[in-house]
Scaffold this motif. Structure first.
Motif, PDB file in Angstrom:
ATOM      1  N   HIS A 134       0.820  -1.219   0.000  1.00 24.93           N
ATOM      2  CA  HIS A 134       0.000   0.000   0.000  1.00 24.93           C
ATOM      3  C   HIS A 134       0.853   1.268   0.000  1.00 24.93           C
ATOM      4  N   LYS A 135       1.882   1.325   0.824  1.00 28.09           N
ATOM      5  CA  LYS A 135       2.713   2.529   0.882  1.00 28.09           C
ATOM      6  C   LYS A 135       3.455   2.765  -0.425  1.00 28.09           C
ATOM      7  N   VAL A 136       3.885   1.694  -1.049  1.00 30.32           N
ATOM      8  CA  VAL A 136       4.560   1.829  -2.345  1.00 30.32           C
ATOM      9  C   VAL A 136       3.587   2.367  -3.388  1.00 30.32           C
ATOM     10  N   LEU A 137       2.369   1.845  -3.399  1.00 32.67           N
ATOM     11  CA  LEU A 137       1.362   2.319  -4.358  1.00 32.67           C
ATOM     12  C   LEU A 137       1.074   3.800  -4.151  1.00 32.67           C
ATOM     13  N   GLN A 264      17.216   6.460   1.388  1.00 31.25           N
ATOM     14  CA  GLN A 264      16.030   5.861   0.767  1.00 31.25           C
ATOM     15  C   GLN A 264      14.908   5.742   1.779  1.00 31.25           C
ATOM     16  N   LEU A 265      13.721   6.148   1.373  1.00 31.07           N
ATOM     17  CA  LEU A 265      12.529   5.919   2.177  1.00 31.07           C
ATOM     18  C   LEU A 265      12.158   4.446   2.101  1.00 31.07           C
ATOM     19  N   PRO A 266      11.392   3.928   3.082  1.00 27.19           N
ATOM     20  CA  PRO A 266      10.972   2.522   3.018  1.00 27.19           C
ATOM     21  C   PRO A 266      10.277   2.172   1.706  1.00 27.19           C
ATOM     22  N   SER A 267       9.442   3.091   1.198  1.00 28.67           N
ATOM     23  CA  SER A 267       8.736   2.798  -0.055  1.00 28.67           C
ATOM     24  C   SER A 267       9.709   2.736  -1.221  1.00 28.67           C
ATOM     25  N   ASP A 268      10.792   3.583  -1.202  1.00 28.46           N
ATOM     26  CA  ASP A 268      11.784   3.555  -2.276  1.00 28.46           C
ATOM     27  C   ASP A 268      12.504   2.207  -2.320  1.00 28.46           C
ATOM     28  N   LYS A 269      12.801   1.674  -1.115  1.00 27.58           N
ATOM     29  CA  LYS A 269      13.492   0.389  -1.059  1.00 27.58           C
ATOM     30  C   LYS A 269      12.672  -0.714  -1.708  1.00 27.58           C
ATOM     31  N   ASN A 270      11.357  -0.561  -1.693  1.00 24.38           N
ATOM     32  CA  ASN A 270      10.476  -1.611  -2.211  1.00 24.38           C
ATOM     33  C   ASN A 270      10.015  -1.372  -3.645  1.00 24.38           C
ATOM     34  N   ILE A 271      10.468  -0.279  -4.292  1.00 29.98           N
ATOM     35  CA  ILE A 271      10.212  -0.161  -5.726  1.00 29.98           C
ATOM     36  C   ILE A 271      10.868  -1.353  -6.399  1.00 29.98           C
ATOM     37  N   LEU A 273      12.687  -2.393  -8.984  1.00 34.73           N
ATOM     38  CA  LEU A 273      14.096  -2.524  -9.365  1.00 34.73           C
ATOM     39  C   LEU A 273      15.015  -2.435  -8.154  1.00 34.73           C
ATOM     40  N   ASN A 274      14.674  -1.563  -7.199  1.00 37.91           N
ATOM     41  CA  ASN A 274      15.497  -1.449  -5.983  1.00 37.91           C
ATOM     42  C   ASN A 274      15.499  -2.762  -5.207  1.00 37.91           C
ATOM     43  N   LEU A 275      14.328  -3.353  -5.057  1.00 38.39           N
ATOM     44  CA  LEU A 275      14.229  -4.607  -4.317  1.00 38.39           C
ATOM     45  C   LEU A 275      14.922  -5.741  -5.058  1.00 38.39           C
ATOM     46  N   ALA A 276      14.715  -5.809  -6.390  1.00 38.68           N
ATOM     47  CA  ALA A 276      15.305  -6.903  -7.187  1.00 38.68           C
ATOM     48  C   ALA A 276      16.826  -6.831  -7.186  1.00 38.68           C
ATOM     49  N   THR A 277      17.380  -5.630  -7.330  1.00 38.80           N
ATOM     50  CA  THR A 277      18.845  -5.515  -7.329  1.00 38.80           C
ATOM     51  C   THR A 277      19.419  -5.780  -5.944  1.00 38.80           C
ATOM     52  N   ASP A 278      18.664  -5.440  -4.901  1.00 38.00           N
ATOM     53  CA  ASP A 278      19.108  -5.763  -3.544  1.00 38.00           C
ATOM     54  C   ASP A 278      19.170  -7.282  -3.368  1.00 38.00           C
ATOM     55  N   LEU A 279      18.167  -7.981  -3.893  1.00 39.76           N
ATOM     56  CA  LEU A 279      18.171  -9.449  -3.831  1.00 39.76           C
ATOM     57  C   LEU A 279      19.337 -10.021  -4.638  1.00 39.76           C
ATOM     58  N   LEU A 280      19.694  -9.353  -5.743  1.00 35.93           N
ATOM     59  CA  LEU A 280      20.839  -9.775  -6.552  1.00 35.93           C
ATOM     60  C   LEU A 280      22.133  -9.636  -5.750  1.00 35.93           C
ATOM     61  N   LYS A 281      22.318  -8.491  -5.104  1.00 43.00           N
ATOM     62  CA  LYS A 281      23.552  -8.253  -4.336  1.00 43.00           C
ATOM     63  C   LYS A 281      23.664  -9.190  -3.146  1.00 43.00           C
ATOM     64  N   ARG A 282      22.520  -9.616  -2.615  1.00 44.33           N
ATOM     65  CA  ARG A 282      22.541 -10.547  -1.479  1.00 44.33           C
ATOM     66  C   ARG A 282      22.674 -11.996  -1.918  1.00 44.33           C
ATOM     67  N   GLY A 283      22.693 -12.238  -3.228  1.00 46.97           N
ATOM     68  CA  GLY A 283      22.842 -13.600  -3.740  1.00 46.97           C
ATOM     69  C   GLY A 283      21.565 -14.409  -3.762  1.00 46.97           C
ATOM     70  N   VAL A 284      20.426 -13.743  -3.480  1.00 50.11           N
ATOM     71  CA  VAL A 284      19.134 -14.445  -3.495  1.00 50.11           C
ATOM     72  C   VAL A 284      18.640 -14.601  -4.928  1.00 50.11           C
ATOM     73  N   PHE A 285      18.807 -13.548  -5.739  1.00 50.58           N
ATOM     74  CA  PHE A 285      18.456 -13.573  -7.154  1.00 50.58           C
ATOM     75  C   PHE A 285      19.718 -13.658  -7.997  1.00 50.58           C
ATOM     76  N   THR A 286      19.615 -14.318  -9.147  1.00 51.55           N
ATOM     77  CA  THR A 286      20.665 -14.264 -10.149  1.00 51.55           C
ATOM     78  C   THR A 286      20.398 -13.068 -11.060  1.00 51.55           C
ATOM     79  N   TRP A 287      21.386 -12.725 -11.893  1.00 49.89           N
ATOM     80  CA  TRP A 287      21.195 -11.636 -12.858  1.00 49.89           C
ATOM     81  C   TRP A 287      20.007 -11.949 -13.766  1.00 49.89           C
TER      82      TRP A 287
END
Length: 496
Positions: A134-137, A264-271, A273-287
């Motif tokens: 909701h906050k992101v929306l 970054q605001l909490p909502s910015d972190k959850n946009i 691309l921000n969330l997906a690249t964070d998951l990439l840097k943490r090794g959760v997602f691949t490129w």
């Protein structure tokens, strides 16, 4: 002695007999009616021409009832338009996976939320759910408002210019919103981004994916080359991937310069691309995970929203009495025409516009048919056990137009269908424009808020009319619903 030709013919007859008896066994065991179809092809020949698919399936549902069984080639196939059976399917952990017909989506858009199989789908969905919180929306409202303001200026040039096809304009508008809300609001700063080219590429990929869904032989690159469909498809896929890759690389480079999450605001972190690249840097997602999910999320964010807005405007142009009621409601909230800010609180007060959007998606559901497959035996509430490996088609188009559910005027446009006293006895799965249950659409709230703000501004400033008659609408099966002939709309400026 029998010649090898006779032996071959005999084996073919025996094989066909085996398929036929196997099909009869399924029908007798499941005790579900439906067309037996022909040996080898089953009912596949009825699905070759997309413009006939919805009518062909509707014919058999009318003949045999809202749940039928048949064959798509050698594959057992269940077609469902019964809300209780749909609930059984959508809420079952054994029906989370999409049907094999969506394999084409993996090739065209990538292996993302749309077509991932469990348990990977469950993991990705849980990780990406915050991107539509909701906050992101709420943080997207300035983008929705700004882009709709620009759209008003474009539409103003069409006033009194005769009837026009608004779909390309609305698609370009929604793809601009989609890229900003999922890839970051500064995406417009990229000097060489071309929304029209990106739109053409997504449309080419969508068209080819649909061809592959209904003509599986086109899944072969060699066959696509023979039919002249591969070159443009490959170029479009490459350009989309290049665009997505550029945004990811740009985001990672910027993070490396200023620090990963500075200011970054909490909502910015959850946009997204921000969330997906964070998951990439943490090794959760691949490129590849980031690329695939990005491609799918942009497509999902713009295509259905554009169609919902366009089809709602078409229906209101064909039924001007409902358009005027919507205008009166919007006028009471926004007495001054022109560009204005629509808040989330404003959207909650547009009660009649809610009825209109719901009715539009009932008559013209964004996705007319969705597919699932059973990963284990599935017990339906009717007592029937659907075996593992059966393909299932949920016919939303037929469900939404069922006279048994919606009354004798089910096939026409009437927002009163969604008045509270008309809904109170409806099955909760009688209306499923974004599906429902375990694998419902992740972006359904996003789509509704975006459509509502857009329609509020357009209907406040313009009156839409058309010479096209509702009875002449002819629907074509696609991944998203399409029209054989698109109604053209005329715009007049509102004087109040």
């Amino acid at each position: 002695m029998l010649t090898w030709q006779l032996w071959g013919a005999l084996l073919l007859v025996l094989w066909l007999y085996f398929l036929w008896t196997r099909r009869r066994f399924y029908l007798l065991t499941l005790k579900i009616p439906g067309p037996l179809g022909y040996p080898i092809v089953g009912m596949a020949h009825k699905l070759i021409r997309r413009e006939n698919v919805l009518n062909a399936i509707g014919f058999y549902l009318d003949k045999h009832g809202p749940t039928i069984f048949s064959w798509l080639g050698p594959l057992p196939f269940l077609i469902v338009a019964d809300p209780q059976i749909i609930q059984d399917i959508f809420t079952s952990p054994h029906c989370v996976n999409k049907g094999i017909i969506y394999k084409a989506v993996d090739d065209g858009a990538g292996l993302g939320l749309f077509s991932l199989t469990d348990p990977r789908w469950s993991v990705h969905r849980k990780l990406l759910n915050p991107t539509f919180g909701h906050k992101v929306l709420l943080s997207f409202l300035p983008i929705f408002n700004n882009e709709t303001g620009a759209l008003l200026k474009q539409l103003d040039t069409l006033v009194d210019g005769g009837e026009k096809d608004l779909i390309p304009l609305l698609q370009a508008f929604t793809i601009g919103i989609a890229t900003q809300t999922t890839m970051g609001s500064d995406v417009k700063a990229i000097s060489d981004i071309n929304n029209n080219q990106l739109l053409e590429d997504y449309q080419c990929v969508l068209e080819t994916m649909t061809d592959m869904c209904f003509s599986p032989w086109l899944s072969s690159r060699t066959i696509r080359q023979l039919f002249g469909k591969e070159k443009r498809y490959a170029i479009s896929k490459s350009r989309i991937r290049g665009f997505i890759r550029k945004l990811i690389e740009r985001k990672l480079a910027r993070d490396a310069e200023v620090g990963d999450t500075v200011n970054q605001l909490p909502s910015d972190k959850n946009i997204f691309l921000n969330l997906a690249t964070d998951l990439l840097k943490r090794g959760v997602f691949t490129w590849k995970n980031v690329e695939d999910e990005s491609s799918v999320i942009v497509f999902g964010a713009f295509e259905t929203t554009a169609n919902t807005v366009a089809y709602t405007l078409m229906l209101l142009a064909m039924f001007p009495m409902y358009q005027e009621k919507a205008f009166e409601e919007i006028l009471s909230l926004f007495p001054d025409s022109g560009d204005f800010e629509v808040s989330y609180e404003d959207t909650q007060q547009m009660v009649y516009l809610d009825l209109i959007i719901n009715e539009s998606m009932r008559v013209m559901p964004p996705v007319p048919i969705v597919s699932r497959q059973t990963s284990e035996d599935l017990l339906l509430s009717s007592g029937v056990i659907v075996p593992k490996g059966v393909q299932i088609a949920i016919n939303i188009f037929y469900l939404h137009r069922s006279k048994q559910i919606w009354g004798e005027d089910a096939e026409t446009f009437n927002p009163d269908h969604f008045l509270p006293h008309h809904l109170q006895n409806k099955h909760p799965y009688a209306y499923i424009p974004f599906t429902k249950g375990i694998r419902n659409c992740i972006g359904w709230r996003y789509a509704l808020i975006s459509a509502k703000i857009t329609l509020a501004k357009l209907l406040r400033n313009f009156k839409f009319s058309t010479s096209f008659n509702f009875k002449d609408l002819y629907f074509v099966e696609d991944i998203t619903i399409k029209l054989k002939t698109v109604p053209q709309l005329k715009l007049e400026r509102r004087t109040l």
